[in-house]
Design a protein around this motif. Structure first.
Motif, PDB file in Angstrom:
ATOM      1  N   ALA A 149       0.835  -1.204   0.000  1.00  0.00           N
ATOM      2  CA  ALA A 149       0.000   0.000   0.000  1.00  0.00           C
ATOM      3  C   ALA A 149       0.872   1.258   0.000  1.00  0.00           C
ATOM      4  O   ALA A 149       2.082   1.209   0.250  1.00  0.00           O
ATOM      5  CB  ALA A 149      -0.921  -0.009   1.216  1.00  0.00           C
ATOM      6  N   ASP A 150       0.246   2.378  -0.258  1.00  0.00           N
ATOM      7  CA  ASP A 150       0.943   3.666  -0.224  1.00  0.00           C
ATOM      8  C   ASP A 150       1.235   4.028   1.233  1.00  0.00           C
ATOM      9  O   ASP A 150       0.317   4.279   2.011  1.00  0.00           O
ATOM     10  CB  ASP A 150       0.066   4.740  -0.881  1.00  0.00           C
ATOM     11  N   LEU A 151       2.508   4.051   1.593  1.00  0.00           N
ATOM     12  CA  LEU A 151       2.906   4.365   2.962  1.00  0.00           C
ATOM     13  C   LEU A 151       3.593   5.724   3.065  1.00  0.00           C
ATOM     14  O   LEU A 151       4.196   6.040   4.088  1.00  0.00           O
ATOM     15  CB  LEU A 151       3.845   3.272   3.488  1.00  0.00           C
ATOM     16  N   SER A 152       3.476   6.523   2.020  1.00  0.00           N
ATOM     17  CA  SER A 152       4.130   7.832   2.033  1.00  0.00           C
ATOM     18  C   SER A 152       3.488   8.730   3.088  1.00  0.00           C
ATOM     19  O   SER A 152       2.306   8.623   3.391  1.00  0.00           O
ATOM     20  CB  SER A 152       4.036   8.496   0.664  1.00  0.00           C
ATOM     21  N   ALA A 153       4.307   9.611   3.640  1.00  0.00           N
ATOM     22  CA  ALA A 153       3.820  10.505   4.694  1.00  0.00           C
ATOM     23  C   ALA A 153       4.300  11.931   4.480  1.00  0.00           C
ATOM     24  O   ALA A 153       4.223  12.757   5.399  1.00  0.00           O
ATOM     25  CB  ALA A 153       4.292   9.987   6.059  1.00  0.00           C
ATOM     26  N   ASP A 154       4.760  12.252   3.264  1.00  0.00           N
ATOM     27  CA  ASP A 154       5.371  13.561   3.035  1.00  0.00           C
ATOM     28  C   ASP A 154       4.415  14.713   3.326  1.00  0.00           C
ATOM     29  O   ASP A 154       4.803  15.707   3.970  1.00  0.00           O
ATOM     30  CB  ASP A 154       5.879  13.661   1.594  1.00  0.00           C
ATOM     31  N   ASP A 155       3.177  14.616   2.865  1.00  0.00           N
ATOM     32  CA  ASP A 155       2.230  15.714   3.102  1.00  0.00           C
ATOM     33  C   ASP A 155       1.977  15.901   4.592  1.00  0.00           C
ATOM     34  O   ASP A 155       1.933  17.037   5.084  1.00  0.00           O
ATOM     35  CB  ASP A 155       0.906  15.446   2.378  1.00  0.00           C
ATOM     36  N   ASP A 156       1.826  14.790   5.288  1.00  0.00           N
ATOM     37  CA  ASP A 156       1.586  14.887   6.727  1.00  0.00           C
ATOM     38  C   ASP A 156       2.817  15.405   7.464  1.00  0.00           C
ATOM     39  O   ASP A 156       2.693  16.138   8.453  1.00  0.00           O
ATOM     40  CB  ASP A 156       1.172  13.530   7.289  1.00  0.00           C
ATOM     41  N   LEU A 157       3.999  15.024   7.008  1.00  0.00           N
ATOM     42  CA  LEU A 157       5.219  15.531   7.641  1.00  0.00           C
ATOM     43  C   LEU A 157       5.334  17.043   7.484  1.00  0.00           C
ATOM     44  O   LEU A 157       5.724  17.748   8.425  1.00  0.00           O
ATOM     45  CB  LEU A 157       6.445  14.836   7.050  1.00  0.00           C
ATOM     46  N   ARG A 158       4.970  17.545   6.304  1.00  0.00           N
ATOM     47  CA  ARG A 158       5.001  19.000   6.091  1.00  0.00           C
ATOM     48  C   ARG A 158       3.961  19.690   6.974  1.00  0.00           C
ATOM     49  O   ARG A 158       4.219  20.757   7.541  1.00  0.00           O
ATOM     50  CB  ARG A 158       4.758  19.318   4.618  1.00  0.00           C
ATOM     51  N   VAL A 167       9.591  14.633  13.049  1.00  0.00           N
ATOM     52  CA  VAL A 167       9.567  13.178  13.185  1.00  0.00           C
ATOM     53  C   VAL A 167      10.952  12.640  12.845  1.00  0.00           C
ATOM     54  O   VAL A 167      11.552  13.033  11.839  1.00  0.00           O
ATOM     55  CB  VAL A 167       8.498  12.550  12.267  1.00  0.00           C
ATOM     56  N   HIS A 168      11.446  11.724  13.686  1.00  0.00           N
ATOM     57  CA  HIS A 168      12.798  11.192  13.517  1.00  0.00           C
ATOM     58  C   HIS A 168      12.802   9.671  13.667  1.00  0.00           C
ATOM     59  O   HIS A 168      11.970   9.102  14.381  1.00  0.00           O
ATOM     60  CB  HIS A 168      13.746  11.751  14.589  1.00  0.00           C
ATOM     61  N   ALA A 169      13.775   9.038  13.035  1.00  0.00           N
ATOM     62  CA  ALA A 169      14.098   7.646  13.350  1.00  0.00           C
ATOM     63  C   ALA A 169      15.054   7.667  14.527  1.00  0.00           C
ATOM     64  O   ALA A 169      16.053   8.394  14.520  1.00  0.00           O
ATOM     65  CB  ALA A 169      14.752   6.967  12.149  1.00  0.00           C
ATOM     66  N   ALA A 170      14.748   6.898  15.554  1.00  0.00           N
ATOM     67  CA  ALA A 170      15.594   6.887  16.745  1.00  0.00           C
ATOM     68  C   ALA A 170      16.921   6.196  16.443  1.00  0.00           C
ATOM     69  O   ALA A 170      16.953   5.140  15.808  1.00  0.00           O
ATOM     70  CB  ALA A 170      14.886   6.182  17.891  1.00  0.00           C
ATOM     71  N   GLY A 237      -0.578   8.231  12.949  1.00  0.00           N
ATOM     72  CA  GLY A 237      -0.624   7.692  11.593  1.00  0.00           C
ATOM     73  C   GLY A 237       0.699   7.831  10.873  1.00  0.00           C
ATOM     74  O   GLY A 237       1.108   6.925  10.117  1.00  0.00           O
ATOM     75  N   VAL A 238       1.390   8.946  11.079  1.00  0.00           N
ATOM     76  CA  VAL A 238       2.692   9.160  10.444  1.00  0.00           C
ATOM     77  C   VAL A 238       3.719   8.168  10.988  1.00  0.00           C
ATOM     78  O   VAL A 238       4.468   7.542  10.229  1.00  0.00           O
ATOM     79  CB  VAL A 238       3.166  10.609  10.659  1.00  0.00           C
ATOM     80  N   LEU A 239       3.756   8.020  12.292  1.00  0.00           N
ATOM     81  CA  LEU A 239       4.714   7.108  12.904  1.00  0.00           C
ATOM     82  C   LEU A 239       4.452   5.667  12.467  1.00  0.00           C
ATOM     83  O   LEU A 239       5.389   4.900  12.215  1.00  0.00           O
ATOM     84  CB  LEU A 239       4.651   7.226  14.423  1.00  0.00           C
ATOM     85  N   LEU A 240       3.188   5.294  12.392  1.00  0.00           N
ATOM     86  CA  LEU A 240       2.817   3.961  11.923  1.00  0.00           C
ATOM     87  C   LEU A 240       3.345   3.728  10.509  1.00  0.00           C
ATOM     88  O   LEU A 240       3.981   2.702  10.222  1.00  0.00           O
ATOM     89  CB  LEU A 240       1.296   3.811  11.960  1.00  0.00           C
ATOM     90  N   ARG A 241       3.088   4.653   9.603  1.00  0.00           N
ATOM     91  CA  ARG A 241       3.523   4.463   8.219  1.00  0.00           C
ATOM     92  C   ARG A 241       5.039   4.444   8.097  1.00  0.00           C
ATOM     93  O   ARG A 241       5.588   3.699   7.280  1.00  0.00           O
ATOM     94  CB  ARG A 241       2.906   5.546   7.329  1.00  0.00           C
ATOM     95  N   ARG A 242       5.725   5.230   8.909  1.00  0.00           N
ATOM     96  CA  ARG A 242       7.193   5.219   8.877  1.00  0.00           C
ATOM     97  C   ARG A 242       7.730   3.843   9.273  1.00  0.00           C
ATOM     98  O   ARG A 242       8.658   3.312   8.659  1.00  0.00           O
ATOM     99  CB  ARG A 242       7.745   6.299   9.814  1.00  0.00           C
ATOM    100  N   CYS A 243       7.148   3.252  10.313  1.00  0.00           N
ATOM    101  CA  CYS A 243       7.591   1.926  10.739  1.00  0.00           C
ATOM    102  C   CYS A 243       7.269   0.869   9.689  1.00  0.00           C
ATOM    103  O   CYS A 243       8.105   0.006   9.377  1.00  0.00           O
ATOM    104  CB  CYS A 243       6.938   1.551  12.074  1.00  0.00           C
ATOM    105  N   LEU A 244       6.062   0.914   9.138  1.00  0.00           N
ATOM    106  CA  LEU A 244       5.689  -0.080   8.132  1.00  0.00           C
ATOM    107  C   LEU A 244       6.578   0.048   6.892  1.00  0.00           C
ATOM    108  O   LEU A 244       6.922  -0.959   6.264  1.00  0.00           O
ATOM    109  CB  LEU A 244       4.220   0.081   7.749  1.00  0.00           C
ATOM    110  N   ALA A 245       6.977   1.262   6.540  1.00  0.00           N
ATOM    111  CA  ALA A 245       7.899   1.442   5.413  1.00  0.00           C
ATOM    112  C   ALA A 245       9.249   0.794   5.719  1.00  0.00           C
ATOM    113  O   ALA A 245       9.882   0.204   4.832  1.00  0.00           O
ATOM    114  CB  ALA A 245       8.068   2.925   5.113  1.00  0.00           C
ATOM    115  N   ASP A 246       9.698   0.873   6.971  1.00  0.00           N
ATOM    116  CA  ASP A 246      10.928   0.186   7.368  1.00  0.00           C
ATOM    117  C   ASP A 246      10.785  -1.320   7.191  1.00  0.00           C
ATOM    118  O   ASP A 246      11.703  -1.995   6.711  1.00  0.00           O
ATOM    119  CB  ASP A 246      11.232   0.461   8.847  1.00  0.00           C
TER     120      ASP A 246
END
Length: 286
Positions: A149-158, A167-170, A237-246
């Motif tokens: 699925a589309d896991l992009s979060a660029d719009d939400d990050l902006r 938002v950061h990767a630890a 939602g942003v954090l979820l998509r970032r993890c799923l993209a990983d």
């Protein structure tokens, strides 16, 4: 029957291969599950029981030392029909009883667990538990996220950046996130964050607002949480998509969201569907 308090490399490999052959729904991660259960929090008492073609792992947590857990039970398909599963369960119960447990559970022992309970599709395991006097006490479930699925979060990050949220990767700062998790939730979640394969977090003005983790239980997503002051911002939602993209980048095609509470959130955020169902069993130890 061998009772092993500390699995060496050869025993880890032996137990992992039995688990891989027996646990057909989890074959790809079965050896990693054995390794994870063999490296629990320092306060946990645990053991492994090995027999020809079979393995069981059991534990007690400091939080509830009278409740013993059978964390894993696996019998190689070629070794079934000779009573090995029954013998392993009874040996695990004997060990738990000797440690002071008054109850035994076929249920996950957070934060270091394989499953919430017995997957209903492992029907033989559920039947064995019931034959041995275990009663169903709860039901739990996972959700499955399709990682194509589309896991992009660029719009939400902006959008979040416009509100001062980053938002950061630890990385080396993971202890900050672990401390935040411990303060707002509990020690179990803090252990999962500390031991996860990946963690993402949001912050504003140097203050952590939320986190999400994956891989504390091999190949699964979770836990995640957002501080009350940040709820409604869309951080989760942003954090979820970032993890799923990983997880997708790590080669997974789907991700299990473990031991789910809020079905609606995950369904709306990434189209996850309720799928794996687990029966949690328990019985008193005489």
């Amino acid at each position: 029957m061998r009772v092993v308090a500390d699995l060496g490399d050869a025993e880890l490999a032996e137990a992992g291969e039995v688990a891989r052959a027996a646990l057909i729904l989890d074959a790809g991660e079965a050896p990693a599950l054995v390794r994870r259960l063999a490296a629990p929090p320092a306060s946990r008492r645990w053991t492994a029981l090995l027999t020809d073609g079979g393995v069981a792992m059991a534990s007690l947590s400091e939080k509830d030392p009278e409740a013993g857990h059978i964390d894993l039970l696996a019998v190689h398909p070629g070794a079934r029909g000779a009573g090995r599963g029954r013998a392993l369960v009874r040996a695990a119960e004997d060990w738990l009883r000797a440690q002071g447990a008054r109850r035994a559970r076929f249920a996950g022992n957070p934060p270091c667990y394989a499953w919430p309970g017995i997957d209903v599709r492992y029907t033989a395991a559920a039947c064995l538990a019931e034959r041995l006097g275990y009663e169903q006490v709860r039901v739990a479930w996972n959700m499955t996220a399709d990682l194509s699925a589309d896991l992009s979060a660029d719009d939400d990050l902006r959008r979040l950046a416009g509100q001062g949220v980053r938002v950061h990767a630890a990385g080396a700062d993971r202890e900050r996130v672990t401390a935040f998790t411990r303060e707002h939730w509990n020690e179990s979640w803090a252990w999962e964050v500390a031991n996860a394969a990946g963690v993402h977090y949001a912050e504003r003005d140097g203050r952590v607002l939320g986190f999400a983790a994956w891989g504390a239980r091999p190949a699964w997503f979770g836990p995640m949480g957002t501080a009350p002051e940040a709820r409604g911002l869309g951080v989760g939602g942003v954090l979820l998509r970032r993890c799923l993209a990983d997880q997708r980048a790590a080669g997974q095609r789907t991700a299990q969201i473990g031991w789910v509470g809020p079905l609606r959130f995950y369904s709306r955020a990434v189209g996850a569907r309720a799928e794996r169902v687990f029966w949690l069993y328990g019985r008193e130890l005489a």
